[in-house]
Design a protein around this motif. Structure first.
Motif, PDB file in Angstrom:
ATOM      1  N   GLU A  26      -7.516  -3.832  -7.402  1.00 27.32           N
ATOM      2  CA  GLU A  26      -7.975  -2.451  -7.382  1.00 27.32           C
ATOM      3  C   GLU A  26      -9.433  -2.339  -6.950  1.00 27.32           C
ATOM      4  O   GLU A  26      -9.939  -1.255  -6.730  1.00 27.32           O
ATOM      5  N   ASP A  27     -10.119  -3.485  -6.840  1.00 25.29           N
ATOM      6  CA  ASP A  27     -11.551  -3.450  -6.548  1.00 25.29           C
ATOM      7  C   ASP A  27     -11.862  -2.725  -5.254  1.00 25.29           C
ATOM      8  O   ASP A  27     -12.913  -2.114  -5.102  1.00 25.29           O
ATOM      9  N   ASP A  28     -10.939  -2.810  -4.289  1.00 23.64           N
ATOM     10  CA  ASP A  28     -11.218  -2.208  -2.995  1.00 23.64           C
ATOM     11  C   ASP A  28     -11.214  -0.694  -3.051  1.00 23.64           C
ATOM     12  O   ASP A  28     -11.671  -0.037  -2.120  1.00 23.64           O
ATOM     13  N   ASP A  29     -10.704  -0.111  -4.147  1.00 23.96           N
ATOM     14  CA  ASP A  29     -10.656   1.341  -4.265  1.00 23.96           C
ATOM     15  C   ASP A  29     -11.929   1.915  -4.869  1.00 23.96           C
ATOM     16  O   ASP A  29     -12.103   3.125  -4.942  1.00 23.96           O
ATOM     17  N   VAL A  30     -12.813   1.065  -5.324  1.00 27.73           N
ATOM     18  CA  VAL A  30     -14.015   1.531  -6.013  1.00 27.73           C
ATOM     19  C   VAL A  30     -15.199   1.434  -5.078  1.00 27.73           C
ATOM     20  O   VAL A  30     -15.506   0.372  -4.550  1.00 27.73           O
TER      21      VAL A  30
ATOM     22  N   LYS B 121      -1.192   5.461  -2.635  1.00 27.61           N
ATOM     23  CA  LYS B 121      -2.634   5.611  -2.456  1.00 27.61           C
ATOM     24  C   LYS B 121      -2.957   6.214  -1.090  1.00 27.61           C
ATOM     25  O   LYS B 121      -4.023   6.801  -0.898  1.00 27.61           O
ATOM     26  N   VAL B 122      -2.021   6.035  -0.151  1.00 30.36           N
ATOM     27  CA  VAL B 122      -2.222   6.539   1.206  1.00 30.36           C
ATOM     28  C   VAL B 122      -0.937   7.213   1.656  1.00 30.36           C
ATOM     29  O   VAL B 122       0.162   6.720   1.406  1.00 30.36           O
TER      30      VAL B 122
ATOM     31  N   TYR C  96      -9.393   0.520   4.055  1.00 33.17           N
ATOM     32  CA  TYR C  96      -9.029   0.106   5.404  1.00 33.17           C
ATOM     33  C   TYR C  96      -7.803   0.865   5.903  1.00 33.17           C
ATOM     34  O   TYR C  96      -7.784   1.351   7.037  1.00 33.17           O
ATOM     35  N   VAL C  97      -6.774   0.968   5.073  1.00 31.29           N
ATOM     36  CA  VAL C  97      -5.537   1.636   5.504  1.00 31.29           C
ATOM     37  C   VAL C  97      -5.821   3.103   5.814  1.00 31.29           C
ATOM     38  O   VAL C  97      -5.294   3.657   6.791  1.00 31.29           O
ATOM     39  N   GLU C  98      -6.643   3.747   5.005  1.00 32.04           N
ATOM     40  CA  GLU C  98      -7.023   5.141   5.288  1.00 32.04           C
ATOM     41  C   GLU C  98      -7.725   5.229   6.643  1.00 32.04           C
ATOM     42  O   GLU C  98      -7.453   6.134   7.449  1.00 32.04           O
TER      43      GLU C  98
ATOM     44  N   SER D 265       1.376  -5.586   5.523  1.00 31.47           N
ATOM     45  CA  SER D 265       1.432  -5.784   4.069  1.00 31.47           C
ATOM     46  C   SER D 265       0.504  -4.832   3.341  1.00 31.47           C
ATOM     47  O   SER D 265       0.859  -4.275   2.297  1.00 31.47           O
ATOM     48  N   ALA D 266      -0.703  -4.611   3.887  1.00 32.82           N
ATOM     49  CA  ALA D 266      -1.651  -3.694   3.254  1.00 32.82           C
ATOM     50  C   ALA D 266      -1.142  -2.260   3.326  1.00 32.82           C
ATOM     51  O   ALA D 266      -1.229  -1.501   2.348  1.00 32.82           O
ATOM     52  N   VAL D 267      -0.601  -1.867   4.474  1.00 33.29           N
ATOM     53  CA  VAL D 267      -0.076  -0.511   4.643  1.00 33.29           C
ATOM     54  C   VAL D 267       1.099  -0.275   3.693  1.00 33.29           C
ATOM     55  O   VAL D 267       1.160   0.752   2.999  1.00 33.29           O
ATOM     56  N   GLU D 268       2.009  -1.220   3.662  1.00 34.46           N
ATOM     57  CA  GLU D 268       3.191  -1.087   2.799  1.00 34.46           C
ATOM     58  C   GLU D 268       2.780  -0.966   1.329  1.00 34.46           C
ATOM     59  O   GLU D 268       3.313  -0.139   0.592  1.00 34.46           O
ATOM     60  N   GLU D 269       1.827  -1.798   0.906  1.00 35.33           N
ATOM     61  CA  GLU D 269       1.380  -1.766  -0.495  1.00 35.33           C
ATOM     62  C   GLU D 269       0.736  -0.427  -0.840  1.00 35.33           C
ATOM     63  O   GLU D 269       0.988   0.133  -1.906  1.00 35.33           O
ATOM     64  N   CYS D 270      -0.089   0.078   0.060  1.00 37.81           N
ATOM     65  CA  CYS D 270      -0.781   1.355  -0.206  1.00 37.81           C
ATOM     66  C   CYS D 270       0.201   2.527  -0.219  1.00 37.81           C
ATOM     67  O   CYS D 270       0.034   3.470  -0.998  1.00 37.81           O
ATOM     68  N   ILE D 271       1.209   2.468   0.631  1.00 42.13           N
ATOM     69  CA  ILE D 271       2.202   3.544   0.668  1.00 42.13           C
ATOM     70  C   ILE D 271       3.076   3.501  -0.581  1.00 42.13           C
ATOM     71  O   ILE D 271       3.363   4.532  -1.204  1.00 42.13           O
ATOM     72  N   GLU D 272       3.499   2.295  -0.976  1.00 39.00           N
ATOM     73  CA  GLU D 272       4.340   2.161  -2.167  1.00 39.00           C
ATOM     74  C   GLU D 272       3.620   2.625  -3.421  1.00 39.00           C
ATOM     75  O   GLU D 272       4.217   3.210  -4.322  1.00 39.00           O
TER      76      GLU D 272
END
Length: 748
Positions: free
Chosen positions: A662-666, A185-186, A136-138, A175-182
């Protein structure tokens, strides 16, 4: 089913994509558009908004099922792109909000109940960010880049609405953007977005855009490209918190302040807010005096977090601040939502030592007068329900004040407040369960902070113990509603703890036993049973012997009845502390029953399973051996094995948490049937239990330090050496046997 859904998706995408342009031109940017949808023959709304809502809800349902997530991922960039389009604020909505700024606060909340195309798009974006995090963030980064590249200058016509929509999407996905950047992953170049969108946006005269960009900048505070950008945010926020500022700007500024205080949790980090707070806190108090409703609640909530950052500012003006807050309390006494926000702010001030004296002088006398004579200066007429709600709020507020006041308690609390609290609680017992519960909790606070003080005072011929026995008589009265006894166990346990041998414990425990026989709700039974369980942990044999001298109203032995009732609902216990003390007590009972000749070992209890039917807890009709009675030793053994299983499952769930994230990355291309996830009754009871309501009186109990996993593991291992262990194991089902097998103590 999957084939049918796959075939329908192109049609749904067509609804979103083909209508996006007309939605912008005919609705969003059309000042003459009226939000009036037609209705079908049944009176239901019909129109484009209703159609879009149905599409959004369908996509949302797909994202919540794993086997359709891969399908959504393929089109996610386009979905997010068009959802941002549908976030654009329509002209008619601006007119509506301008006329009623409170509606803007309400509609802009993520939990808003007012459905529009915009709120529907917000809800779906939030759901996508949760279910498909990284993907989603991508897609969000791609969609925002695409929108900005296609848009014209922010100052042209309605272009600002698109920028506001992009900022809104980033805001609600923080929250999703911050987590992915930290987690790297994005890659998101926030500096470029800030310079290209935020900087020019803050220079426009568009209130809704300006307010949104302040809030957005605060949400990404740690990613701001420079100190200059940070100072610009502070300056813009401070200048926006003034009477007469357009409501959308003011709302954005308040949300920005709240977010900054929440973002910077560390005291060292918060130092950057110290200087701006010198302007922000006084400005918020000034604004609060000119506000009502949702705007006032937002302002008070923002004040609450701001005060925590600079306690010294309110400490120097404690009298002024507390007088203002109690005036708000009186003015809005008929509005429980505003009163609750005022109380939250007063509770924050009670944490500040320099404010406690002012609270006692300026707040307590006023609210105690209102407790006795619940009147309101509000134009809204107070109903009996309003008066009850206000009294409950006052009792809960006083409970916090007392708990936060170090011993010894001030004379005002001991001499004046205590007898009033007792009088109101006892006097309203028949009419209000809520007042009875809240008043009982307030009395417990007095016990904890000043038991020796209140018991040393004679209140016009009535002692504190006289009052207390009257109150206990009310909460344990068999003819009173059982829910009035929700906290009765806590009150009795607290009294026993503080009064000790000076107490006539026989009559009190007999009353607890009588009330127990009259209750049906598991949570009420648990509250009363914990009184006996604590005594068992303190002195097992002494408490057992004493209970055997008591009888239920029907003549049944008191100890036998308590043990049967306990075994019957142990699986429904909620609350970490309550579950722990109950399990530890059972591990004390088990060796006693196995190693003594006590006739208690001959007690039989029901082995029925519990189930949920129509919202009620019932005996399972599916139990193979429904109605079977088993020895209490076997029942306790099964309970302990089940409790150990629950602990293992909780630990496994904690370990699996990171893996699940991590499931959302698969990319899962393969479809599969999802297994139905069944929540055990114990888990459901724990979920529904009031775990957040931690009882302060239990914090000093040494049992809190017991690791229940280690305790049960050691107990079951030791029990495996007992001669009766193989016989106990034969009573277990396959799942219970597996639990013991994992410990290599299967007994086979």
């Amino acid at each position: 089913m999957s084939e049918k859904i796959s075939a329908s998706l192109p049609v749904l995408w067509g609804v979103l994509t083909k209508n996006a342009g007309s939605h912008i031109s005919e609705v969003v940017n059309n000042p003459d558009y009226a939000d009036e949808e037609g209705r079908d023959s049944d009176g239901g709304e019909m129109g484009f908004g209703t159609l879009v809502q149905a599409v959004f809800e369908f996509i949302q349902s797909l994202t919540e099922r794993k086997k359709f997530k891969a399908m959504i991922r393929k089109v996610l960039p386009d979905v997010v792109y068009y959802l941002i389009t549908y976030l654009s604020i329509p002209e008619y909505q601006i007119e509506y909000w301008d006329a009623d700024p409170e509606k803007y606060v309400e509609d802009d909340d993520e939990d808003s109940m007012n459905y529009t195309v915009r709120t529907g798009a917000m809800e779906l974006l939030i759901d996508l960010s949760t279910e498909l995090k990284t993907s989603y963030v991508e897609a969000l980064m791609s969609a925002i880049t695409r929108h900005i590249s296609e848009a014209g200058p922010i100052s042209e016509g309605y272009t600002w609405k698109l920028y506001e929509a992009c900022a809104t999407a980033l805001n609600i996905s923080g929250s999703a953007v911050e987590e992915c950047i930290e987690s790297k992953k994005v890659d998101f170049n926030f500096a470029a977005f800030y310079n290209g969108v935020v900087v020019p946006g803050l220079q426009t005269a568009r209130p809704y855009l300006l307010g949104r960009l302040m809030w957005l900048s605060a949400s990404y505070l740690k990613m701001l490209p420079s100190e200059e950008a940070l100072n610009a945010l502070f300056e813009c926020t401070c200048s926006s918190l003034k009477v007469g500022t357009p409501a959308p700007v003011m709302v954005g500024a308040m949300k920005a302040v709240y977010t900054m205080a929440a973002e910077l949790e560390d005291e060292e980090e918060q130092k950057v807010l110290h200087k701006p707070m010198e302007v922000i806190i006084p400005s918020l108090f000034e604004l609060a005096s000119h506000m009502d409703g949702d705007l006032l609640m937002l302002c008070l909530d923002t004040l609450r977090v701001s005060v925590s950052v600079r306690q010294d500012i309110v400490a120097t003006e404690a009298d002024k601040v507390n007088k203002f807050l109690v005036e708000l309390f009186v003015k809005h006494a008929s509005d429980p939502f505003v009163v609750s926000q005022v109380n939250d702010l007063l509770i924050t001030l009670a944490d500040i030592e320099a404010c406690r004296g002012s609270i006692q002088d300026n707040v307590v006398p006023v609210i105690m007068q209102m407790l006795q004579t619940p009147l309101s200066n509000s134009p809204k007429k107070q109903s009996d329900e309003d008066k009850e709600d206000m009294r409950v709020e006052i009792l809960e507020l006083m409970t916090v004040f007392i708990r936060k006041t170090p011993a010894p308690l001030p004379p005002l609390y001991v001499n004046d407040v205590f007898p009033v609290i007792m009088g109101i609680t006892i006097g309203c017992a028949k009419e209000s369960t809520a007042i009875l519960q809240s008043g009982g909790e307030c009395v417990r606070a007095f016990f904890a902070q000043g038991f020796s003080q209140i018991t040393a005072v004679n209140y016009n011929g009535v002692t504190a113990m006289d009052y207390t026995m009257q109150l206990i008589g009310k909460v344990l009265d068999p003819d009173m509603s059982e829910f009035g006894a929700l906290y009765a166990g806590r009150l009795v346990s607290s009294l026993i703890k503080h009064a000790g041998t000076a107490l006539n414990i026989n009559d009190i425990l007999q009353a607890v036993l009588n009330k127990l026989t009259n209750c049906e709700a598991p949570m009420i039974k648990q509250s009363l049973l914990v009184v006996f369980i604590k005594l068992f942990n303190h002195d097992l044999e002494g408490s057992m012997n004493f209970l055997q001298t008591l009888s239920t109203p029907t003549g049944e032995n008191g100890l036998v009845y308590v043990m049967k009732s306990w075994c019957d609902i142990q699986e429904l216990f909620s609350g970490e502390y309550e579950t722990k003390v109950a399990v530890i007590a059972l591990t004390k009972f088990m060796p006693f029953l196995l190693n003594s000749n006590s006739p208690l070992a001959n007690i039989t209890v029901s082995d029925d399973e519990m189930s949920i039917e129509g919202g009620r807890l019932t005996r399972s009709s599916k139990t193979v051996a429904a109605g079977v009675q088993i020895p209490i030793t076997i029942k306790i053994f099964k309970i302990l094995v089940q409790e150990f299983k629950n602990i293992l499952e909780e630990k496994e769930a904690e370990r699996a948490g990171d893996e699940d994230s991590e499931d959302d990355d698969v990319e899962e291309e393969e479809e599969y049937e999802e297994e139905t996830q069944i929540m055990t009754l114990a888990q459901m009871a724990q979920f529904l239990g009031d775990d957040d309501d931690e009882d302060e009186d239990n914090k000093d109990d040494p049992l809190n330090d017991v690791d229940l996993h280690d305790h049960l593991s050691q107990f079951l291992t030791q029990l495996s050496t007992h001669g009766s262990y193989p016989q106990l194991c034969q009573a277990l089902n396959d799942n219970e046997q597996k639990v013991l097998g994992s410990m290599l103590v299967s007994g086979s």
